[in-house]
Design a protein around this motif. Structure first.
Motif, PDB file in Angstrom:
ATOM      1  N   VAL A   1       4.039   1.619  -1.107  1.00  0.00           N
ATOM      2  CA  VAL A   1       4.705   1.828  -2.401  1.00  0.00           C
ATOM      3  C   VAL A   1       3.681   2.304  -3.429  1.00  0.00           C
ATOM      4  CG1 VAL A   1       5.984   0.705  -4.270  1.00  0.00           C
ATOM      5  CG2 VAL A   1       6.503   0.133  -1.892  1.00  0.00           C
ATOM      6  N   ALA A   2       2.498   1.706  -3.412  1.00  0.00           N
ATOM      7  CA  ALA A   2       1.451   2.107  -4.361  1.00  0.00           C
ATOM      8  C   ALA A   2       1.056   3.562  -4.133  1.00  0.00           C
ATOM      9  CB  ALA A   2       0.232   1.201  -4.209  1.00  0.00           C
ATOM     10  N   GLY A   3       0.927   3.956  -2.868  1.00  0.00           N
ATOM     11  CA  GLY A   3       0.556   5.333  -2.547  1.00  0.00           C
ATOM     12  C   GLY A   3       1.595   6.314  -3.068  1.00  0.00           C
ATOM     13  N   TYR A   4       2.860   5.925  -2.991  1.00  0.00           N
ATOM     14  CA  TYR A   4       3.946   6.797  -3.467  1.00  0.00           C
ATOM     15  C   TYR A   4       3.803   7.041  -4.975  1.00  0.00           C
ATOM     16  CZ  TYR A   4       8.678   8.294  -4.722  1.00  0.00           C
ATOM     17  OH  TYR A   4       9.749   8.981  -5.218  1.00  0.00           O
ATOM     18  N   PHE A   5       3.659   5.969  -5.744  1.00  0.00           N
ATOM     19  CA  PHE A   5       3.617   6.123  -7.200  1.00  0.00           C
ATOM     20  C   PHE A   5       2.277   6.663  -7.695  1.00  0.00           C
ATOM     21  CE2 PHE A   5       7.353   3.355  -7.027  1.00  0.00           C
ATOM     22  CZ  PHE A   5       8.185   4.016  -7.921  1.00  0.00           C
ATOM     23  N   ALA A   6       1.218   6.462  -6.894  1.00  0.00           N
ATOM     24  CA  ALA A   6      -0.093   6.983  -7.313  1.00  0.00           C
ATOM     25  C   ALA A   6      -0.144   8.505  -7.173  1.00  0.00           C
ATOM     26  CB  ALA A   6      -1.202   6.343  -6.480  1.00  0.00           C
TER      27      ALA A   6
ATOM     28  N   ILE B   1       0.848  -1.205   0.000  1.00  0.00           N
ATOM     29  CA  ILE B   1       0.000   0.000   0.000  1.00  0.00           C
ATOM     30  C   ILE B   1       0.882   1.253   0.000  1.00  0.00           C
ATOM     31  CG2 ILE B   1      -1.770   1.258   1.306  1.00  0.00           C
ATOM     32  CD1 ILE B   1      -2.725  -1.430   0.196  1.00  0.00           C
TER      33      ILE B   1
END
Lengths: 272, 523
Positions: B482-487, B480
């Motif tokens: 890592v996904a939040g960073y790239f999103a 979550i």
């Protein structure tokens, strides 16, 4: 909204996906929809733009670590993808992949490998110390050094070695988090509590804790200051704690202790 | 015209079909209205008049918000967990569901409310809570386990009530026996009262026992007694200097040899429990809560251990006046136990419960939040306590007259350590061994021997399991983060990842160290 992945997959198949559209994959991952994310990233990995393809491959690795049930094969595949990305350039996906290699060894593989996790984190910190990824790795490396590596060395030595990581913390909250990790280790190994006080004071100043963690820090500073005979500092932090946490279970005790600290020294009962 | 029996049968069946079809069509037509939004809310509190309280809140809310219809789904507690899990997995879960922080999949099924609770509750306009962040209108500042999910570091549940247990007593019977209907103020007065009740039963040849209890209710007394008797011990065990101790920390410290049931404070607590067992209904460890309630209502016991959520039913079923009091724990002046304790004893700050969670998949988030805001506003909370006789959880709302007897004692030391309700298997193990304390031929030494023989093993299993759960939590939140960073847009990306909190990850390592260490000799 459910149509969005289908539309994106269509665009991907047509080879017209730009990097920005991978956002839908990341959003799916953040929304616990790893299957959906995996499809978007799998298609994105074939994009002609190498930067888009690399980010998509990273997304695939993250999705593999999240897709339930997570199998050893998925973790191995994620490690393989991350290794290729980490060794393939200095961009954000490479740093993220190095970070993930550390996390895979630390927590995701069936048998954790603390030495390998530390190795990956140290490489990451050496390569891009100021990056988000290296800064995030610092406190996790600290935990490995404090509790999982060089266990033959006395805790005090491991603590001293871990304190050196503070010099590499450029983000205040990261430094604050490191100080908390050090203070907790001092408590856990039953070293003199006074040694934790400077770390807690630094953590309070730097931030990096959530609301609950901050309440811990404020009480701990107050208590250790009281035990050290620093009545003014103890009173200041009891007061701060009570002001910020009017409904904490320690309130009654904190109020009593604050009253003791504010009373003339002769009238105050002895501490425990 | 002549009808055969067969024709008449077909005609009857046809009429029945038409009537059923009409009924179904009419109901469908009633439930589908395009001019308002329907949200569904499920909960399992079926005691006393709690359902009516929620219905009253809904009625008032719909009066204020005619464009929202709230469907109340009361589901019995015996089937609630499988029911709600099935609903959530199937995508048909209610918009708002009562849930418990320790149940699975909170992050997957429900949504965080961090931003909502930081805003004022609009329904508190014109009250002393106007402009106060919603979080701070709750009696515990939403710091309870259901609201703030520590493992996820987010606020999820909105809590609506709080509970304590008390000793409920028959005022008339007490007056008959002692000449006064006032409850005991000290432990020694309690002991003397029990002796008087026993003597009265003997003299009048009446089947009467001082205290009614059961396997469902004795833990309330047991945990509190061991916790209060252990106050000085707990202070010594607080090596983190936090002025409170988490139960898993207490379990780890048991394995580290910091305490045992042979510690002086624990031995004293067990002696007190043994004495309490001697004045309780025989066989209470095997009896269920309704038998204790029946004994009290039928005046076969003068007092009964009662949690506040059940006590709300008593005014309806008792033919006599009742009162309630906190167990009078021994204080510093007690001739036997005084040297071991440090009071006054609090029950902690008021900790609210009954967490209501918002479905991650709801299509009516705004309406769900709005309804929860009304429910926990000054007006909604007042309706709740007045109709249900349960405690309100909104700051400044006074409990109903009956509920006031069950208000939590907040002024006193509260270390949060019960020594029995520690980790899951360990707690179950200790509860099954209480028969050695209270059973024939048993006693304090027998219980201590049982605990010494088996508790460490259970704690090890518990800590191992907690460690595994913490690792799964770390694994999930890594993705979550890592996904939040790239999103996020590049300019808005964080300078450190929002990984699982360090305190949660530290737990994994500290438990591992405790489990890896050889068992020390217990004190």
């Amino acid at each position: 909204m459910r149509m969005l992945p289908t539309v994106l997959l269509g665009l991907l198949a047509a080879g017209s996906l730009a990097g920005g559209e991978l956002t839908a994959g990341w959003q799916a991952l953040a929304g616990y929809r790893a299957d959906e994310a995996l499809k978007i990233f799998a298609a994105g990995a074939r994009a002609p733009d190498p930067a888009v393809a690399r980010e998509a491959r990273l997304g695939q690795a993250v999705a593999l670590l999240a897709k339930q049930p997570v199998t050893a094969g998925q973790v191995d595949e994620a490690r393989r993808v991350c290794t290729a990305l980490a060794d393939g350039g200095p961009d954000d996906p490479a740093l993220a992949a190095r970070f993930l290699l550390g996390r895979i060894a630390q927590h995701h593989q069936e048998r954790p490998d603390p030495a390998e996790a530390a190795r990956q984190f140290r490489r990451l910190i050496a390569a891009a110390e100021a990056s988000t990824w290296a800064q995030s790795a610092l406190s996790r490396l600290a935990l490995l050094q404090l509790y999982a590596l060089d266990l033959a060395r006395p805790p005090a030595e491991r603590l001293a070695a871990t304190e050196k990581l503070l010099a590499q913390a450029h983000v205040p909250a990261v430094a604050g988090e490191l100080h908390v990790a050090l203070a907790e280790a001092i408590f856990f190994y039953r070293l003199p509590g006074a040694q934790a006080l400077p770390h807690l004071l630094a953590a309070e100043r730097l931030g990096g804790t959530d609301r609950v963690g901050r309440a811990d820090v404020l009480v701990q500073i107050a208590e250790l200051s009281r035990l050290a005979g620093n009545r003014a500092q103890a009173a200041k932090y009891y007061r701060q704690f009570l002001q910020e946490n009017p409904r904490d279970s320690a309130n009654y005790t904190a109020r009593r202790r604050l009253a003791d600290m504010e009373a003339p020294p002769a009238a105050a009962p002895g501490g425990r | 015209m002549k009808f055969s029996v067969k024709t008449a049968g077909w005609a009857l069946m046809g009429a029945a079909y038409l009537m059923a079809a009409f009924t179904v069509a009419r109901r469908t037509a009633e439930s589908v209205r395009t001019d308002r939004v329907t949200i569904r809310f499920s909960q399992w509190q079926l005691e006393g008049t709690v359902r009516q309280a929620f219905d009253a809140i809904i009625a008032r809310y719909e009066q204020l918000n005619p464009k929202v219809h709230v469907v109340h789904l009361p589901v019995p507690d015996t089937v609630y967990l499988p029911w709600i899990q099935t609903q959530m997995v199937g995508g048909t879960g209610p918009d708002i569901a009562e849930y418990v922080w320790i149940w699975p999949d909170i992050a997957r099924r429900f949504q965080p409310l961090d931003e909502d609770i930081a805003q004022p509750n609009p329904y508190n306009r014109g009250t002393p809570l106007e402009g106060v962040p919603w979080r701070d209108t709750n009696v515990d500042g939403m710091s309870n386990d259901d609201s703030y999910i520590k493992s996820l570091s987010h606020y999820y549940g909105i809590t609506v009530t709080s509970h304590v247990s008390r000793i409920v007593y028959n005022r008339e019977l007490l007056r008959q026996i002692t000449g006064s209907d006032q409850p005991p103020r000290t432990y020694r007065e309690f002991v003397a009262l029990c002796a008087k009740i026993q003597a009265y039963a003997r003299v009048t040849n009446r089947q009467l026992v001082p205290l009614g209890s059961s396997q469902d209710t004795y833990p309330f007394m047991t945990y509190a007694i061991m916790g209060t008797m252990g106050t000085r011990l707990t202070q010594r065990l607080d090596y983190r200097h936090r002025l409170q101790i988490y139960q898993n920390q207490l379990s780890a410290q048991y394995l580290q040899g910091d305490w045992s049931f042979e510690s002086p404070e624990m031995t004293a607590g067990l002696r007190l429990l043994a004495d309490l067992g001697a004045v309780s209904t025989p066989g209470f460890v095997q009896r269920r809560r309704h038998t204790a309630l029946t004994d009290f209502v039928a005046e076969r016991t003068a007092m009964v251990v009662m949690p506040s959520w059940e006590a709300s039913s008593l005014p309806v079923i008792c033919s006599f006046a009742i009162g309630a009091f906190s167990f009078p724990y021994p204080r510093e002046d007690d001739p036997v136990y005084g040297h071991l304790v440090q009071g006054p004893f609090g029950e902690g700050p008021r900790t609210s419960v009954m967490g209501l969670y918002v479905n991650r998949q709801t299509r009516h988030r705004a309406e769900a939040i709005d309804f929860l805001q009304f429910m926990t506003s000054v007006e909604g909370s007042r309706i709740f306590t007045e109709v249900s006789n349960w405690q309100p959880a909104t700051v400044g709302v006074k409990p109903s007259g009956f509920a006031a007897q069950f208000s939590q004692e907040t002024e006193g030391y509260a270390w949060g350590a019960s020594y029995i309700g520690i980790t899951i298997d360990a707690e179950q193990f200790l509860r099954t061994r209480f028969s050695t304390l209270w059973g024939a031929g048993g006693g304090v030494a027998a219980f201590q021997a049982e605990a010494k023989a088996g508790l460490g093993l259970r704690i090890r299993d518990d800590l191992r399991r907690e460690g595994h759960a913490a690792v799964r939590n770390v694994q999930r939140e890594d993705g979550i983060a890592v996904a939040g960073y790239f999103a996020a847009a590049p300019a808005q990306r964080p300078d450190r990842l929002p990984l699982v909190t360090l305190s949660n990850e530290i737990k994994v390592y500290q438990f591992n160290r405790v489990l890896a260490a050889p068992a020390p000799s217990q004190p």
